[in-house]
Design an enzyme around this catalytic site. Structure first.
Site, PDB file in Angstrom:
ATOM      1  N   ASP A  55     -13.833 -19.907  11.183  1.00  0.00           N
ATOM      2  CA  ASP A  55     -14.909 -18.550  11.787  1.00  0.00           C
ATOM      3  C   ASP A  55     -16.119 -19.890  12.286  1.00  0.00           C
ATOM      4  O   ASP A  55     -16.402 -21.361  12.097  1.00  0.00           O
ATOM      5  CB  ASP A  55     -16.649 -18.757  10.099  1.00  0.00           C
ATOM      6  CG  ASP A  55     -17.642 -17.966  10.674  1.00  0.00           C
ATOM      7  OD1 ASP A  55     -16.990 -17.258  10.866  1.00  0.00           O
ATOM      8  OD2 ASP A  55     -18.114 -18.658  10.560  1.00  0.00           O
ATOM      9  N   GLU A 112     -12.184 -19.506  15.547  1.00  0.00           N
ATOM     10  CA  GLU A 112     -12.863 -18.517  16.279  1.00  0.00           C
ATOM     11  C   GLU A 112     -13.549 -19.758  17.541  1.00  0.00           C
ATOM     12  O   GLU A 112     -14.429 -20.876  16.916  1.00  0.00           O
ATOM     13  CB  GLU A 112     -14.084 -18.725  15.580  1.00  0.00           C
ATOM     14  CG  GLU A 112     -15.190 -16.942  16.451  1.00  0.00           C
ATOM     15  CD  GLU A 112     -15.338 -16.360  16.018  1.00  0.00           C
ATOM     16  OE1 GLU A 112     -16.817 -15.504  16.008  1.00  0.00           O
ATOM     17  OE2 GLU A 112     -16.624 -17.577  14.673  1.00  0.00           O
TER      18      GLU A 112
HETATM   19  O1  TEU Z   1     -19.589 -15.349  14.661  1.00  0.00           O
HETATM   20  C1  TEU Z   1     -19.817 -16.587  15.115  1.00  0.00           C
HETATM   21  C2  TEU Z   1     -20.454 -16.109  16.799  1.00  0.00           C
HETATM   22  O2  TEU Z   1     -20.132 -16.406  17.840  1.00  0.00           O
HETATM   23  C3  TEU Z   1     -20.817 -14.641  17.138  1.00  0.00           C
HETATM   24  O3  TEU Z   1     -22.287 -15.558  16.196  1.00  0.00           O
HETATM   25  C4  TEU Z   1     -21.907 -14.295  18.269  1.00  0.00           C
HETATM   26  O4  TEU Z   1     -22.515 -15.638  18.720  1.00  0.00           O
HETATM   27  C5  TEU Z   1     -22.081 -12.736  18.171  1.00  0.00           C
HETATM   28  O5  TEU Z   1     -21.415 -12.639  17.002  1.00  0.00           O
HETATM   29  C6  TEU Z   1     -22.255 -12.143  19.413  1.00  0.00           C
HETATM   30  O6  TEU Z   1     -22.922 -10.975  19.034  1.00  0.00           O
HETATM   31  C7  TEU Z   1     -19.082 -15.983  13.667  1.00  0.00           C
HETATM   32  C8  TEU Z   1     -18.785 -14.215  12.234  1.00  0.00           C
HETATM   33  O7  TEU Z   1     -17.764 -13.823  12.762  1.00  0.00           O
HETATM   34  C9  TEU Z   1     -20.283 -13.731  12.675  1.00  0.00           C
HETATM   35  O8  TEU Z   1     -19.410 -12.720  11.797  1.00  0.00           O
HETATM   36  C10 TEU Z   1     -20.967 -14.442  12.283  1.00  0.00           C
HETATM   37  O9  TEU Z   1     -22.374 -13.658  12.270  1.00  0.00           O
HETATM   38  C11 TEU Z   1     -21.571 -15.948  12.526  1.00  0.00           C
HETATM   39  O10 TEU Z   1     -20.217 -16.343  12.641  1.00  0.00           O
HETATM   40  C12 TEU Z   1     -22.235 -16.756  11.039  1.00  0.00           C
HETATM   41  O11 TEU Z   1     -20.864 -17.127  10.545  1.00  0.00           O
END
Ligand code: TEU
Ligand code: CA
Length: 557
Positions: A197, A256
């Site tokens: 993540d 990610e």
């Molecule tokens: O997402 C990281 C992220 O880049 C997102 O917050 C993105 O900026 C946003 O969804 C765009 O609309 C990860 C996870 O996939 C997300 O579900 C989490 O909220 C986040 O990390 C924090 O852990």
């Protein structure tokens, strides 16, 4: 070398299948549905977070990394799921959320009790600057990245997401050792690896300087600016993680990572010298997310999506693997987001599937995508539980939109669209639960669900199953996953057509998202591997009617 996988699937446990009627999807429920995934051709399963969590960010705020949240079941349930998956030839990926933990985590509680204790060093604690926050960065969910450490008004702690998600200090060697030990523990339980993540967020500058204010206009700058400047720091930690945990355990990882990144950076992330097995390609999404809020997003023309997606494929270093995702738990539905209005239906969904499943890389199908699910029609912000939706709604109102306008912005872009319960059948609550679901269902669940599509030869689900089978054909594996993409000269903006070339093998994919027929030369002895919609073939030509696609293997010349 980690194993070769053909088709991956992302499962959002709270919304997949509820086995005990409490309205929340769970691990036993997921295990019961593994045969469904198997039939889709899935051999790699990423399960979103299911560890103990207060659920502020739906599990991305972890209070205990080695305990299953009771809402989702027990560790025994997880072990059983992994064993069952293994029997079916499906490997499981955990979601590794280690940029931050939850403010309910024991470490953070100890830090609050005594800011000089060992665990306090696992966080970024800083005094204020001239009565202000330590710096001017804005968290991804809005507001400052700083909040006072509970019980210590003279100290702030840093959080790049919600204030309940304190950032972990990766400069602390003991913290890193504990995370590595936790990772080994899950790998020993049989997981094949991790989806990692928001991992580039661990690259921080511990001096926390101020950054030039950005477009949002609050004098702050998005915290991502610090991550962009500190990628090398993140890489140092990731190389250590690879040497100490990932390589010895042959773990598969998908990072990610937000791009677009230049080829020399990509080589540090994927390919023979990369720290990950694969990274997601978010080139199209990041053109949206760089805007100051959902209210400023504009629909992307399909042609732009095509250009960005092709460019990402062509930038990928030799031997590097892209994880392909047209939607996930953080996005609206692909059909509603990327396709022109007249194609936001099952024809468009199938044609998009043909493209996705033959682009270079490893496709990750997000639950419900294989049914061609579209965006939900939310009647009010109260139907949208996501923490980000509240902030985006606020921002839209603050920007001057009316409540109705703000709601329609969220009806377009919110993360909630992918999080509604999975529609298994036309039964009440879509067969997802016998109780009250934790979140409302999609308005179309009675028509768009797994049961009605199951034995319909023209359904989106059947198309995905056929494509899943195609990806398993041994002679196509290297071609599909790694071979180069050559764009075809396009006749139209609403057309996606490309070749994949591997030695003597040439694969051709074409999809028509426009409203006029497209014609192509296609040798009479080309092997048609897949079609959807209306594809006409005569001698050495073929025509694709609107909303159709083909995949063909061209004869060797
Ligand atoms: O997402 C990281 C992220 O880049 C997102 O917050 C993105 O900026 C946003 O969804 C765009 O609309 C990860 C996870 O996939 C997300 O579900 C989490 O909220 C986040 O990390 C924090 O852990
Ligand atoms: Ca349940």
């Amino acid at each position: 070398m980690p194993q070769h996988f053909h088709t991956a699937f992302e499962l959002y446990p709270a919304s997949f299948f509820d086995s005990n009627g409490d309205g929340i999807g769970d691990l036993q429920g997921a295990a019961q549905k593994l045969p469904y995934l198997r039939r889709l051709g899935v051999d790699l399963l990423w399960i979103c977070p299911f560890c103990l969590s207060p659920g502020v960010d739906n599990g991305y705020d972890i209070a205990d990394y080695q305990m299953v949240d009771p809402r989702f079941g027990t560790l025994d349930d997880f072990d059983a799921l992994v064993a069952r998956a293994k029997d079916l030839g499906i490997a499981v990926l955990m979601d590794l959320v280690v940029n931050h933990c939850s403010s309910e985590h024991e470490w953070f509680k100890r830090a609050c009790a005594d800011p000089c204790c060992e665990e306090a060093g696992f966080f970024y604690l800083r005094p204020g600057k001239n009565g202000q926050m330590p710096n001017n960065l804005r968290s991804n969910f809005g507001g400052s990245i700083w909040d006072p450490l509970p019980g210590h008004d003279d100290l702030y702690y840093c959080h790049f997401y919600a204030k309940e998600q304190p950032c972990l200090n990766w400069f602390n060697p003991e913290l890193r050792a504990r995370i590595y030990a936790m990772m080994r523990w899950w790998l020993a339980r049989g997981v094949a690896g991790f989806r990692i993540d928001t991992i580039m967020s661990i690259g921080k500058d511990p001096s926390f300087p101020d950054y030039p204010p950005d477009l949002v206009g609050d004098g702050r700058c998005a915290c991502g600016a610090m991550n962009d400047a500190c990628q090398d720091t993140a890489l140092t930690f990731l190389r250590e993680m690879k040497a100490q945990v990932l390589s010895p355990c042959d773990a598969f990882t998908v990072g990610e990572v937000w791009g677009p990144l230049p080829p020399e950076k990509l080589k540090q992330l994927i390919g023979p010298d990369g720290v990950f097995t694969a990274i997601f390609d978010f080139s199209a999404r990041s053109e949206l997310t760089c805007r100051p809020g959902f209210y400023a997003y504009t629909p992307m023309p399909l042609k732009r999506w095509r250009d960005l997606t092709f460019a990402a494929a062509q930038r990928t270093p030799e031997g590097g693997l892209l994880a392909l995702a047209v939607e996930n738990h953080d996005s609206p539905r692909a059909v509603s987001c990327w396709l022109p209005e007249s194609m936001r239906n099952s024809s468009g969904a199938k044609a998009l599937a043909a493209v996705l499943m033959t682009l270079p890389g490893l496709p990750f199908i997000y639950q419900g995508q294989e049914l061609g699910m579209t965006n939900v029609h939310f009647n009010s912000i109260a139907e949208m539980p996501d923490i980000q939706s509240a902030e985006e709604y606020r921002r839209a109102l603050e920007h001057g939109l009316t409540p109705d306008q703000a709601l329609s912005v969220l009806n377009r872009w919110a993360r909630d669209h992918g999080r509604v319960p999975f529609p298994w059948s036309s039964a009440p609550q879509g067969g997802f639960t016998t109780g009250q679901p934790w979140m409302r269902l999609h308005q179309d669940y009675a028509a768009v669900n797994a049961a009605v599509q199951d034995d319909d030869p023209h359904s989106v689900l059947t198309a995905y199953r056929r494509l899943g089978q195609l990806r398993r054909r041994p002679e196509l594996q290297t071609l599909l996953q790694y071979s180069a993409l050559e764009p075809k000269d396009h006749q139209q903006d609403l057309e996606i057509a490309f070749f994949r070339v591997h030695g003597q093998q040439r694969l051709f994919t074409a999809a028509n998202f426009g409203n006029a027929a497209l014609t192509y030369q296609l040798q009479a002895d080309a092997e048609m591997l897949f079609t959807c919609g209306t594809v006409l073939r005569r001698h050495d030509a073929c025509a694709l009617m609107p909303g159709s696609a083909l995949i063909a293997l061209l004869p060797e010349n």
